[in-house]
Every structure is written in C-alpha cells, then in structure tokens.
Write a protein that holds these residues in place. Sequence first.
Motif, PDB file in Angstrom:
ATOM      1  N   ILE A 128      18.556 -26.462   8.944  1.00 57.80           N
ATOM      2  CA  ILE A 128      19.650 -26.791   8.460  1.00 57.80           C
ATOM      3  C   ILE A 128      19.725 -27.338   7.072  1.00 57.80           C
ATOM      4  O   ILE A 128      20.908 -27.004   6.058  1.00 57.80           O
ATOM      5  N   LYS A 129      18.730 -28.313   6.672  1.00 60.44           N
ATOM      6  CA  LYS A 129      18.741 -28.736   5.305  1.00 60.44           C
ATOM      7  C   LYS A 129      18.506 -27.502   4.515  1.00 60.44           C
ATOM      8  O   LYS A 129      19.162 -27.496   3.213  1.00 60.44           O
ATOM      9  N   PHE A 131      19.268 -24.245   4.590  1.00 62.47           N
ATOM     10  CA  PHE A 131      20.497 -23.890   4.556  1.00 62.47           C
ATOM     11  C   PHE A 131      21.640 -24.384   3.782  1.00 62.47           C
ATOM     12  O   PHE A 131      22.392 -23.713   2.983  1.00 62.47           O
ATOM     13  N   GLN A 132      21.728 -25.640   3.981  1.00 61.39           N
ATOM     14  CA  GLN A 132      22.788 -26.323   3.143  1.00 61.39           C
ATOM     15  C   GLN A 132      22.440 -26.364   1.611  1.00 61.39           C
ATOM     16  O   GLN A 132      23.253 -26.345   0.719  1.00 61.39           O
ATOM     17  N   LYS A 133      21.127 -26.772   1.373  1.00 60.69           N
ATOM     18  CA  LYS A 133      20.686 -26.567  -0.308  1.00 60.69           C
ATOM     19  C   LYS A 133      20.888 -24.902  -0.549  1.00 60.69           C
ATOM     20  O   LYS A 133      21.342 -24.980  -1.902  1.00 60.69           O
ATOM     21  N   LYS A 135      23.134 -23.060   0.200  1.00 62.62           N
ATOM     22  CA  LYS A 135      24.614 -22.928   0.050  1.00 62.62           C
ATOM     23  C   LYS A 135      25.111 -23.477  -0.961  1.00 62.62           C
ATOM     24  O   LYS A 135      26.069 -22.959  -1.868  1.00 62.62           O
ATOM     25  N   GLU A 136      24.805 -24.793  -1.334  1.00 62.06           N
ATOM     26  CA  GLU A 136      24.935 -25.751  -2.629  1.00 62.06           C
ATOM     27  C   GLU A 136      24.657 -24.912  -3.831  1.00 62.06           C
ATOM     28  O   GLU A 136      25.605 -24.756  -4.560  1.00 62.06           O
TER      29      GLU A 136
END
Length: 379
Positions: A128-129, A131-133, A135-136
């Motif tokens: 999740i971390k 993927f979030q990075k 996406k950012e």
Amino acid sequence: MSELPLSGLFHRALTTAAKANDLPTIDDKTQSRAIALSLFSENDLLSDIATRDLVYLLVPFVFSEVEGRVRTVGPEERLERAEHSRRLYRAFLASLETYQIVPESEKALYGLSIPSTADAQKRREVKIKQFQKEKELKARITEVRKRRNHGAPVSEPSSDFELIASLLPESSQKSVPPPADDEDDADTEEILREAILLLLRLTYGQAHAQLQSLEQELQLLRSAPPPRPSQPPADPRRAKERQVDNMWRLDAPRPQGGPDGKGPLLDPSGKPLRPFTILPSQPDRAELQNQVFGPDHRLPTMSIDEYLEIERERGNIITGGGPQSETRLTTKEQLALDAEQDGAVFGEEKAEEQRQQDEKWAQYTDTHPRGAGNTLNRG
C-alpha cells in the motif's frame, strides 16, 4: 542519409517498444551510442549532468523492460534473457543511487523485500505504501508536464515508454540536432529537469519490483529439470524390420495354475501376487448383475432420525437422569402436591387418584407379607 542524433534514436526505440507487446528482437543501438558518448561518469555530481542528458539515465531501464517482452523458445533462452534483464536493472538502480537522485526514505521503502516478509499484514502495508508513493509521483509528473505545456491539459501516456518519449526534446525525431537558439529557456529547462528527476524516482520503484520478480523467476528456471534429449529420426528400414519380426513372433505362454488358469494368487508367504475378488460360494446371478451398474460404495438405507427412532423403540436409548433429575419431583410427590389444591376440580381428581393408589397398596401389603417374595439366601 545522415545518422540520427541520440535523442532521435532513443525516441524511435521508445516508440517501437510502446507499440509492440512482444518483441522478436532488440535493437541496442541507443545503449551503445550512450556508452560511446560517455555521457555519465561516476566522478560527476548530479548538478554536473546537463538536463538534456538526464533522460538517458533511463536507457538501461527501458531496455530491461524490453528484454522482458522478447519472445523466447525454451527455458534456456528465457534464462539468458532474464539474467541480462537483471543486470540492466541493477545497473540502472546503481546509477540512480550513485547520483543520489532517490531520497533515503524512498530507497528504504522500495528496498523492502515483499516476498521475504512472513507477516501477510506487513506485506500488505508495504504494498500500500509503495502504491501510494507511485501514485503521488505520477500526479506530480502530470502537474510538471502541465507547467511545461503552459497550463494546457496534457494527454495521459499509454505507457512509461510514451511518458519518457514526451520528455525528450521536440526535435528528437529530426535527422539533425537542433540549433542552439532553439533550446528551451531557463524556466522551461528547470521544469523539464524536475519532470525527469520525478520520472527517475518513479522508475526506481518499478525497477525494484521487477527485479524481485526476476529473482523468483530465475530461481525457478535454475531448478527446472533439464529438457529431454530429442529422439533421432526413425530409420524406415529399421521400422520395417521390427514390423516383420513382430508379425512372426509367438505370444508368450500364459502362466499356469491358480483358480482361473492365470497363475497363483498368493506366494508361499501369503502375499497377494495380483488383484482378485472374493465371491460367495454360490453367488446369485441376479445379484451380481445388479451390482455391475451400481454405485462403488454402500448407500444408506435409512436416515439418522429413522435409525434413532428404531433404537428408541428397542429401548437402547436412555433418556432422563443426570444432575437435573435430583431436583425433579417424583410421580408420587407430584401427585401429593396436586391433591393439596382444595376447592378445584383438578385437585379433587388428583386426591381421588391418590386415595385409590393408597388403597391398592394397602390391599397388596395385606396379601403379601414383608419378605414373602425374597427367595434368595434362605440357607
């Protein structure tokens, strides 16, 4: 025809890779040209690299991605391609770490090995971390591309190859290098440099994920059994000779003995020599015929409730008893309690029932003295 500049050659390679999902061959002219020009040196700092040359740090990443799309025949060829792709990924990651392009927090995040994490919850949190990075970074790249396009909306790239190609100079498809006066001004160059650095950080995480998958694939390929040696083509003359030999060959004699003439069923120690079926001494022909198309297991003839009801009728199931029976009133105690309800019809009926039972017991004791029925231990 003049030779294409490095930017045009790289643009053509990216365009070809973006259109092809399965490449039969790889043209490594771009990588060879980048090495021959000596664009990068380990002694340089990130600030020493020109903005127009930063994008060529992605060359090993692009060609390692293309290596994964090459059609291979057999595990040996795939093993060779996978090892080459792994070397390219490692070279790409090492170059980004050498120039300190990726922050330490992102290096620690992508450096975690997800397959080696035993806890499923931790694996999920790491994914999740990451993927979030990712996406950012993609959102920041889109904003920088809008700034480069003077605020106008930009089209979403269909692949990373198309995104990399969009950051190349506008004259990358021309056969001659752009003149000096066509270079971007200082602000545009700063925006382009920011976009390329963000893209390098994005591909850094993708390269780590691909490298972990390659390590698992290489382990499987190395542990795979070797392929069977190919059989030589059959000689038609030898095949004809074997056919003639088989035509005149006699069948092997059948073993004698046993109940069916096929040999004994058991050895001297009683061990079965072949499968057999034990039948009754006089089997019923009709019964055997019904079992031919019947099920291979015994079917129940009644339900569990029916079985319990039959057992209850036979007296094989005992009900009552237990600790709760200590506090339960007996039949005589319940009858005495019901008879005490004076003035009620139910109480009068129970009182009459108790009187009749007492009278019957009195008559029984008159005709049966105490101990009259005990015929044991009389000496």
